[in-house]
Structure formats: C-alpha cells, structure tokens
Design a protein around this motif. Structure first.
Motif, PDB file in Angstrom:
ATOM      1  N   TRP A 174       0.836  -1.210   0.000  1.00  0.00           N
ATOM      2  CA  TRP A 174       0.000   0.000   0.000  1.00  0.00           C
ATOM      3  C   TRP A 174       0.868   1.256   0.000  1.00  0.00           C
ATOM      4  CZ3 TRP A 174      -4.642   1.225  -1.340  1.00  0.00           C
ATOM      5  CH2 TRP A 174      -5.690   0.324  -1.256  1.00  0.00           C
ATOM      6  N   ARG A 175       1.930   1.260   0.810  1.00  0.00           N
ATOM      7  CA  ARG A 175       2.802   2.437   0.866  1.00  0.00           C
ATOM      8  C   ARG A 175       3.383   2.730  -0.510  1.00  0.00           C
ATOM      9  NH1 ARG A 175       8.218   2.281   4.331  1.00  0.00           N
ATOM     10  NH2 ARG A 175       8.527   0.530   2.920  1.00  0.00           N
ATOM     11  N   ALA A 176       3.893   1.710  -1.173  1.00  0.00           N
ATOM     12  CA  ALA A 176       4.483   1.900  -2.511  1.00  0.00           C
ATOM     13  C   ALA A 176       3.439   2.419  -3.496  1.00  0.00           C
ATOM     14  CB  ALA A 176       5.079   0.587  -3.002  1.00  0.00           C
ATOM     15  N   GLU A 177       2.228   1.869  -3.445  1.00  0.00           N
ATOM     16  CA  GLU A 177       1.179   2.311  -4.362  1.00  0.00           C
ATOM     17  C   GLU A 177       0.734   3.742  -4.071  1.00  0.00           C
ATOM     18  OE1 GLU A 177      -2.084  -0.468  -4.562  1.00  0.00           O
ATOM     19  OE2 GLU A 177      -0.741  -2.151  -4.967  1.00  0.00           O
ATOM     20  N   LEU A 178       0.617   4.080  -2.785  1.00  0.00           N
ATOM     21  CA  LEU A 178       0.189   5.437  -2.415  1.00  0.00           C
ATOM     22  C   LEU A 178       1.215   6.478  -2.855  1.00  0.00           C
ATOM     23  CD1 LEU A 178      -1.293   4.688   1.110  1.00  0.00           C
ATOM     24  CD2 LEU A 178      -2.588   5.539  -0.864  1.00  0.00           C
ATOM     25  N   ILE A 179       2.477   6.146  -2.766  1.00  0.00           N
ATOM     26  CA  ILE A 179       3.535   7.069  -3.198  1.00  0.00           C
ATOM     27  C   ILE A 179       3.532   7.186  -4.722  1.00  0.00           C
ATOM     28  CG2 ILE A 179       6.042   7.380  -3.326  1.00  0.00           C
ATOM     29  CD1 ILE A 179       6.178   6.137  -0.499  1.00  0.00           C
ATOM     30  N   ALA A 180       3.278   6.087  -5.404  1.00  0.00           N
ATOM     31  CA  ALA A 180       3.378   6.057  -6.869  1.00  0.00           C
ATOM     32  C   ALA A 180       2.185   6.690  -7.579  1.00  0.00           C
ATOM     33  CB  ALA A 180       3.549   4.621  -7.343  1.00  0.00           C
ATOM     34  N   SER A 181       0.981   6.628  -6.997  1.00  0.00           N
ATOM     35  CA  SER A 181      -0.190   7.028  -7.765  1.00  0.00           C
ATOM     36  C   SER A 181      -1.307   7.591  -6.886  1.00  0.00           C
ATOM     37  CB  SER A 181      -0.720   5.802  -8.525  1.00  0.00           C
ATOM     38  OG  SER A 181      -2.005   6.019  -9.025  1.00  0.00           O
ATOM     39  N   ASP A 182      -1.973   8.643  -7.391  1.00  0.00           N
ATOM     40  CA  ASP A 182      -3.126   9.193  -6.691  1.00  0.00           C
ATOM     41  C   ASP A 182      -4.326   8.257  -6.775  1.00  0.00           C
ATOM     42  OD1 ASP A 182      -1.827  11.481  -5.833  1.00  0.00           O
ATOM     43  OD2 ASP A 182      -2.330  12.616  -7.645  1.00  0.00           O
ATOM     44  N   ALA A 222      -0.914  14.320   3.731  1.00  0.00           N
ATOM     45  CA  ALA A 222       0.321  14.964   4.196  1.00  0.00           C
ATOM     46  C   ALA A 222       1.464  13.950   4.262  1.00  0.00           C
ATOM     47  CB  ALA A 222       0.099  15.612   5.557  1.00  0.00           C
ATOM     48  N   LEU A 223       1.155  12.745   4.750  1.00  0.00           N
ATOM     49  CA  LEU A 223       2.178  11.699   4.838  1.00  0.00           C
ATOM     50  C   LEU A 223       2.648  11.275   3.449  1.00  0.00           C
ATOM     51  CD1 LEU A 223       0.653   9.551   7.712  1.00  0.00           C
ATOM     52  CD2 LEU A 223       2.740  10.910   7.825  1.00  0.00           C
ATOM     53  N   ILE A 224       1.712  11.161   2.513  1.00  0.00           N
ATOM     54  CA  ILE A 224       2.077  10.795   1.135  1.00  0.00           C
ATOM     55  C   ILE A 224       2.962  11.882   0.526  1.00  0.00           C
ATOM     56  CG2 ILE A 224       1.182  10.423  -1.200  1.00  0.00           C
ATOM     57  CD1 ILE A 224      -1.326   9.158   0.135  1.00  0.00           C
ATOM     58  N   ARG A 225       2.589  13.136   0.747  1.00  0.00           N
ATOM     59  CA  ARG A 225       3.361  14.262   0.212  1.00  0.00           C
ATOM     60  C   ARG A 225       4.790  14.234   0.766  1.00  0.00           C
ATOM     61  NH1 ARG A 225      -0.618  17.547   0.721  1.00  0.00           N
ATOM     62  NH2 ARG A 225      -0.144  18.175   2.835  1.00  0.00           N
ATOM     63  N   GLU A 233       6.890   7.040   8.446  1.00  0.00           N
ATOM     64  CA  GLU A 233       5.627   7.536   9.000  1.00  0.00           C
ATOM     65  C   GLU A 233       4.434   7.065   8.171  1.00  0.00           C
ATOM     66  OE1 GLU A 233       6.211  11.764   9.269  1.00  0.00           O
ATOM     67  OE2 GLU A 233       7.236  11.589  11.206  1.00  0.00           O
ATOM     68  N   LEU A 234       4.572   7.076   6.852  1.00  0.00           N
ATOM     69  CA  LEU A 234       3.495   6.578   5.999  1.00  0.00           C
ATOM     70  C   LEU A 234       3.278   5.086   6.243  1.00  0.00           C
ATOM     71  CD1 LEU A 234       1.387   6.977   3.787  1.00  0.00           C
ATOM     72  CD2 LEU A 234       3.210   6.672   2.093  1.00  0.00           C
ATOM     73  N   PHE A 235       4.356   4.346   6.361  1.00  0.00           N
ATOM     74  CA  PHE A 235       4.248   2.907   6.609  1.00  0.00           C
ATOM     75  C   PHE A 235       3.509   2.640   7.920  1.00  0.00           C
ATOM     76  CE2 PHE A 235       5.839  -0.995   8.544  1.00  0.00           C
ATOM     77  CZ  PHE A 235       5.539  -1.911   7.557  1.00  0.00           C
ATOM     78  N   GLN A 236       3.886   3.348   8.988  1.00  0.00           N
ATOM     79  CA  GLN A 236       3.234   3.144  10.289  1.00  0.00           C
ATOM     80  C   GLN A 236       1.742   3.469  10.218  1.00  0.00           C
ATOM     81  OE1 GLN A 236       4.414   1.611  12.949  1.00  0.00           O
ATOM     82  NE2 GLN A 236       6.310   1.311  11.800  1.00  0.00           N
TER      83      GLN A 236
END
Length: 195
Positions: free
Chosen positions: A116-124, A144-147, A167-170
C-alpha cells in the motif's frame, strides 16, 4: 502377513501378535516432539504459560531459557524432548499452530502495508482505492504523509531522511491491522489491565 485395521504396515508385531510402532516410527515421533520443544522455547513465556502441560515440562522450558552454554542447552533440549513423550501433545500442537498462524498473519500484514505504501507514493489512484477500503481514514493526515514520502523519494539519495517513508508505513500498517487486533503477546501478566 495379515494386518488388522489398527496397525500400520511399518509396525512391528511381537511373538504374542501385539502390534507396536516400528523403531523408525518411534524415532520420527521423538524428532517431532523435540521439534515441538524447540518451538516452545522460542515462544513468548506468556503464551507458553497458557498451554496445558506437566509442571515438570514447564520447569524444564524455564531452565532452558536460563541456560547460557551451548552444551547445557543441547542437554536441556534432550531432556525437554524426553518429557514431551509423557505430555499430551495435542494442546501443545494447537498452541504452536496458533502461534505460527499469528506470525504468518503479521508477515502478511507487513507485506500488505509495504505494498500500500508503494502504491500510495506512486499514484493518486491508490489513494482513491485506499479511501474505498478504509473509509474511516483521516484523509488530510494521509495526504500529508504521502506528500512527505514523495518529497523524500524525490530528494537526492544522500539527502533522504526516510522519515516520510516510515511515517506513511506506520500509518498504513495501523489501519490495516485495525484497533481490534492489538497485540498483547509481549505484555507480562498484569500489564493488560493498565492498557
């Protein structure tokens, strides 16, 4: 040679016609019991204390944990294996299976959080899917965490702190696990009341 329905083809039959497990089967059973004993000593003490077993076996497991020398531990493990032969193996097998299933679930949750973290960083688009799967999420905090994670990823490698990723992972991991699955394994008796 005729075998009745209660015998195994490898069983030995004595002069009186009584069947008993073969030497190979006894050896396999002994190895299985010793393996169970090895798993027991790796489990948290609170989990082991909850298992129904002879007190002598429980004391032997505690003694193994206190033993520091390799040879002492080896001998103690043999003793545990011997004591396991007189214990009812089913409650121990059930407890070990539940413990190992918990580990598998934790590993799966970690992999799911990493994905999920990788996907959230890669795509809206991933954020839209996340909101569909976890509708109670604080969206502003997640954005904010994704940004922050994206800024960290865009920085030069020597200037990356990794804080945004952690922080995003947690955040993701806590939502995946949910509040109802708090892990009290590491707590000692009495700590649960304070939580």
């Amino acid at each position: 040679m005729n075998h009745d329905q209660n015998t195994h083809p490898d069983d030995e039959v004595d002069a009186n016609g009584y069947s008993r497990p073969s030497k190979s089967q006894r050896k396999r059973d002994s190895h299985e019991l010793q393996s169970m004993g090895q798993t027991l000593v790796t489990m948290p003490k609170s989990r082991v204390d909850a298992i129904e077993m002879p007190e002598l076996l429980r004391e032997a497991l505690d003694a193994y944990r206190r033993t520091k020398s390799h040879e002492g531990r080896r001998r103690q493990m043999q003793y545990i294996g011997k004591l396991m032969r007189s214990a009812d193996p089913q409650p121990i097998k059930d407890a070990i299976a539940a413990f190992e299933l918990g580990h598998a679930r934790n590993a799966l949750a970690l992999h799911d959080a990493e994905r999920w973290r990788a996907e959230l960083i890669a795509s809206d688009d991933a954020l839209t899917r996340w909101i569909g799967d976890f509708p109670g999420t604080d969206i502003q905090a997640l954005r904010a965490l994704i940004r922050n994670a994206r800024k960290d990823a865009a920085a030069e490698p020597e200037k990356r702190s990794g804080r945004g990723f952690r922080e995003l992972f947690q955040f993701v991991k806590q939502h995946i696990e949910g509040p109802e699955e708090d892990d009290h394994e590491g707590m000692e008796d009495g700590d649960e009341d304070e939580a």
